[in-house]
Design a protein around this motif. Structure first.
Motif, mmCIF file in Angstrom:
data_model
loop_
_atom_site.group_PDB
_atom_site.id
_atom_site.type_symbol
_atom_site.label_atom_id
_atom_site.label_comp_id
_atom_site.label_asym_id
_atom_site.label_seq_id
_atom_site.Cartn_x
_atom_site.Cartn_y
_atom_site.Cartn_z
ATOM 1 N N LEU A 77 -8.673 22.260 -141.890
ATOM 2 C CA LEU A 77 -9.401 23.570 -142.146
ATOM 3 C C LEU A 77 -10.180 23.614 -142.902
ATOM 4 C CD1 LEU A 77 -6.003 25.835 -141.612
ATOM 5 C CD2 LEU A 77 -8.065 25.981 -140.290
ATOM 6 N N PHE A 78 -9.986 23.102 -144.279
ATOM 7 C CA PHE A 78 -10.896 22.894 -145.341
ATOM 8 C C PHE A 78 -12.179 22.188 -144.941
ATOM 9 C CE2 PHE A 78 -12.580 20.399 -148.708
ATOM 10 C CZ PHE A 78 -13.121 21.221 -149.839
ATOM 11 N N ALA A 79 -11.953 21.191 -144.211
ATOM 12 C CA ALA A 79 -13.108 20.175 -143.610
ATOM 13 C C ALA A 79 -14.086 21.129 -142.605
ATOM 14 C CB ALA A 79 -12.745 18.983 -143.124
ATOM 15 N N ILE A 80 -13.586 21.848 -141.842
ATOM 16 C CA ILE A 80 -14.289 22.666 -140.844
ATOM 17 C C ILE A 80 -14.921 23.731 -141.673
ATOM 18 C CG2 ILE A 80 -14.061 24.537 -139.189
ATOM 19 C CD1 ILE A 80 -11.676 23.008 -138.143
ATOM 20 N N LYS A 81 -14.509 24.405 -142.578
ATOM 21 C CA LYS A 81 -15.318 25.329 -143.366
ATOM 22 C C LYS A 81 -16.339 24.788 -144.276
ATOM 23 C CE LYS A 81 -13.965 29.275 -142.136
ATOM 24 N NZ LYS A 81 -14.838 30.131 -141.422
ATOM 25 N N ILE A 103 -17.338 28.043 -132.092
ATOM 26 C CA ILE A 103 -18.836 27.894 -132.477
ATOM 27 C C ILE A 103 -19.518 28.666 -131.314
ATOM 28 C CG2 ILE A 103 -20.529 26.339 -132.908
ATOM 29 C CD1 ILE A 103 -18.434 24.214 -133.314
ATOM 30 N N PRO A 104 -20.361 29.834 -131.695
ATOM 31 C CA PRO A 104 -20.981 30.752 -130.920
ATOM 32 C C PRO A 104 -21.546 30.114 -129.668
ATOM 33 C CG PRO A 104 -21.155 31.319 -132.920
ATOM 34 C CD PRO A 104 -20.719 29.884 -133.381
ATOM 35 N N VAL A 105 -22.546 28.984 -129.785
ATOM 36 C CA VAL A 105 -23.332 28.471 -128.672
ATOM 37 C C VAL A 105 -22.423 27.458 -127.907
ATOM 38 C CG1 VAL A 105 -25.231 27.458 -127.900
ATOM 39 C CG2 VAL A 105 -25.601 29.030 -129.798
ATOM 40 N N VAL A 106 -21.676 26.710 -128.586
ATOM 41 C CA VAL A 106 -20.989 25.487 -128.106
ATOM 42 C C VAL A 106 -19.534 26.018 -127.384
ATOM 43 C CG1 VAL A 106 -19.869 23.320 -128.505
ATOM 44 C CG2 VAL A 106 -22.098 24.172 -129.651
ATOM 45 N N GLY A 107 -19.046 26.835 -127.958
ATOM 46 C CA GLY A 107 -17.790 27.213 -127.430
ATOM 47 C C GLY A 107 -16.315 27.040 -128.158
ATOM 48 N N ASN A 108 -15.304 27.168 -127.418
ATOM 49 C CA ASN A 108 -14.192 26.571 -128.303
ATOM 50 C C ASN A 108 -13.857 25.221 -128.622
ATOM 51 O OD1 ASN A 108 -13.263 29.328 -128.594
ATOM 52 N ND2 ASN A 108 -12.561 29.483 -126.770
ATOM 53 N N TRP A 109 -13.543 24.859 -129.619
ATOM 54 C CA TRP A 109 -12.874 23.235 -129.802
ATOM 55 C C TRP A 109 -11.671 23.103 -130.144
ATOM 56 C CZ3 TRP A 109 -17.339 20.504 -133.209
ATOM 57 C CH2 TRP A 109 -18.477 20.687 -132.267
ATOM 58 N N ASN A 110 -11.046 22.094 -129.560
ATOM 59 C CA ASN A 110 -9.854 21.807 -129.868
ATOM 60 C C ASN A 110 -9.715 20.648 -130.803
ATOM 61 O OD1 ASN A 110 -10.462 19.310 -128.328
ATOM 62 N ND2 ASN A 110 -9.126 20.011 -126.560
ATOM 63 N N TYR A 111 -8.493 19.954 -131.265
ATOM 64 C CA TYR A 111 -8.335 19.073 -132.304
ATOM 65 C C TYR A 111 -9.395 17.719 -131.831
ATOM 66 C CZ TYR A 111 -6.092 18.579 -136.544
ATOM 67 O OH TYR A 111 -5.546 18.570 -137.952
ATOM 68 N N TRP A 112 -9.343 17.482 -130.550
ATOM 69 C CA TRP A 112 -10.337 16.131 -130.190
ATOM 70 C C TRP A 112 -11.575 16.434 -130.225
ATOM 71 C CZ3 TRP A 112 -8.945 11.291 -129.319
ATOM 72 C CH2 TRP A 112 -9.826 10.553 -128.781
ATOM 73 N N LYS A 113 -12.134 17.582 -130.079
ATOM 74 C CA LYS A 113 -13.752 17.814 -130.131
ATOM 75 C C LYS A 113 -13.886 18.125 -131.556
ATOM 76 C CE LYS A 113 -14.273 19.835 -125.641
ATOM 77 N NZ LYS A 113 -14.580 21.220 -125.064
ATOM 78 N N VAL A 114 -12.855 18.461 -132.297
ATOM 79 C CA VAL A 114 -13.395 18.498 -133.967
ATOM 80 C C VAL A 114 -13.557 17.259 -134.526
ATOM 81 C CG1 VAL A 114 -12.275 19.311 -136.131
ATOM 82 C CG2 VAL A 114 -12.118 20.792 -134.110
ATOM 83 N N TYR A 147 -10.677 10.971 -135.032
ATOM 84 C CA TYR A 147 -9.590 10.366 -135.941
ATOM 85 C C TYR A 147 -8.705 11.368 -136.482
ATOM 86 C CZ TYR A 147 -13.248 6.897 -136.070
ATOM 87 O OH TYR A 147 -13.847 5.742 -135.722
ATOM 88 N N LEU A 148 -8.912 12.630 -136.549
ATOM 89 C CA LEU A 148 -8.152 13.719 -137.251
ATOM 90 C C LEU A 148 -6.948 14.083 -135.850
ATOM 91 C CD1 LEU A 148 -10.235 16.066 -139.285
ATOM 92 C CD2 LEU A 148 -8.497 14.411 -139.921
ATOM 93 N N ALA A 149 -7.475 13.967 -134.573
ATOM 94 C CA ALA A 149 -6.755 14.261 -133.675
ATOM 95 C C ALA A 149 -5.483 13.014 -133.511
ATOM 96 C CB ALA A 149 -7.422 14.345 -132.168
ATOM 97 N N GLY A 150 -6.091 11.800 -133.560
ATOM 98 C CA GLY A 150 -5.113 10.728 -133.767
ATOM 99 C C GLY A 150 -4.008 10.723 -134.782
ATOM 100 N N MET A 151 -4.718 11.076 -135.863
ATOM 101 C CA MET A 151 -3.481 11.345 -137.164
ATOM 102 C C MET A 151 -2.386 12.366 -136.730
ATOM 103 S SD MET A 151 -5.546 10.941 -140.534
ATOM 104 C CE MET A 151 -7.200 11.338 -140.225
ATOM 105 N N CYS A 152 -2.990 13.555 -136.019
ATOM 106 C CA CYS A 152 -2.028 14.853 -135.603
ATOM 107 C C CYS A 152 -0.985 14.020 -134.708
ATOM 108 C CB CYS A 152 -2.786 15.958 -135.042
ATOM 109 S SG CYS A 152 -1.849 17.282 -134.376
ATOM 110 N N TRP A 153 -1.491 13.457 -133.835
ATOM 111 C CA TRP A 153 -0.715 12.899 -132.542
ATOM 112 C C TRP A 153 0.229 11.873 -133.244
ATOM 113 C CZ3 TRP A 153 -5.330 12.734 -129.164
ATOM 114 C CH2 TRP A 153 -5.707 13.925 -128.546
ATOM 115 N N GLY A 154 -0.227 11.090 -134.015
ATOM 116 C CA GLY A 154 0.650 9.767 -134.629
ATOM 117 C C GLY A 154 1.707 10.502 -135.686
ATOM 118 N N GLY A 155 1.196 11.775 -136.569
ATOM 119 C CA GLY A 155 2.317 12.248 -137.317
ATOM 120 C C GLY A 155 3.412 12.963 -136.059
ATOM 121 N N ALA A 156 2.903 13.297 -135.136
ATOM 122 C CA ALA A 156 3.850 13.791 -134.072
ATOM 123 C C ALA A 156 4.962 12.697 -133.607
ATOM 124 C CB ALA A 156 3.245 14.549 -132.869
#
Length: 131
Positions: free
Chosen positions: A76-80, A23-34, A37-46
């Motif tokens: 990806l769909f939710a971000i867009k 995001i131009p002003v904010v910078g780069n985001w990883n899963y946790w910043k996006v 809950y989605l980050a938790g589901m990703c790590w739970g799936g892992a």
């Protein structure tokens, strides 16, 4: 072959900490910043994939790999969709599309998908080699 699947799992976990969205002003985001809950589901799936690999249960590995792919596609769909929704106050649709296009998808998604595809497709190789 388990070690290659574990490498894929490691790529999925490391990929969640890499830049996924810019995001131009904010910078780069990883899963946790996006989204937390989605980050938790990703790590739970892992963790689910890890349990399947450790127990030699290819069915569990396959199920959790497919769930991770679906989670990544949903994210990806939710971000867009959220980018378009964020600029919905603009009076013209063209302006909304131009401003929503400034939210860029970054290279971390390549690492995420590479890791899960390694897990999923090498899972099939292991099963056919054991027969």
């Amino acid at each position: 072959m388990k070690y290659i699947q574990l490498l894929g799992l490691l790529l999925v976990v490391i990929g969640s900490f890499l830049p996924l969205v810019h995001i131009p002003v904010v910078g780069n985001w990883n899963y946790w910043k996006v989204d937390h809950y989605l980050a938790g589901m990703c790590w739970g799936g892992a963790v689910g994939v890890l349990l399947g690999i450790v127990n030699n249960n290819t069915k569990i590995v396959k199920i959790f790999s497919i769930l991770l792919i679906l989670l990544f596609l949903f994210t990806l769909f939710a971000i867009k969709a959220q980018a378009f929704q964020y600029f919905s106050f603009m009076p013209f649709k063209l302006w909304q599309e131009k401003l929503a296009a400034i939210v860029k998808i970054k290279w971390g998604w390549g690492v995420e998908f590479l890791g899960v595809f390694i897990i999923l497709f090498l899972n099939n190789k292991i099963k056919s080699a054991q027969i």
